[in-house]
Scaffold this motif. Sequence first.
Motif: not given
Length: 159
Positions: A14-18, A20-23, A45-48
């Motif tokens: 899962x993206x580490x950004x608080x 963010x729900x992208x897995x 981290x996701x692409x964003x």
Amino acid sequence: QRCFVCGESGATITCRETGCERSFHLPCAIEGRCVTQFYFQYRSFCWEHRPQQAVKAPAEDTSTCLICQDPVEDTVSYGTMVCPVCKHAWFHRGCIQVGAVPLPLGHGRCSAASLMLLLFLLQGQAVHDGISVFRCPLCRDRDAFVSEMLTMGIRIPFR
């Protein structure tokens, strides 16, 4: 969890950004242009939300990858990186990290033939060199270069 890249279930990263729900699956990370940092906390981290190189040095019209000699994009991107110290060493992510899952063909990376030659000759600069001798192929800086490459998700073995 469903992988935001392939849509299949079983995504465990899962993206580490608080917030963010992208897995995603680890093998899908490259196609999704995600970054996994292979040190300390092993953050992903996701692409964003992936880290970006802060270097603002545009490549020259004739800039080529120092490793494979194929052209690079004219700016820093997921697939095109630059040394943060000399700002003249441009290379493809796949070239500096040969041995990892290759990027899809096209998308600003080496041709299959040059990648095969590179595999034979270098066996992956980061994977082969290890943390103690990995450095910029042009200016030979080690400290800032290694720190930047680790942050950008280049896997460098600690040996």
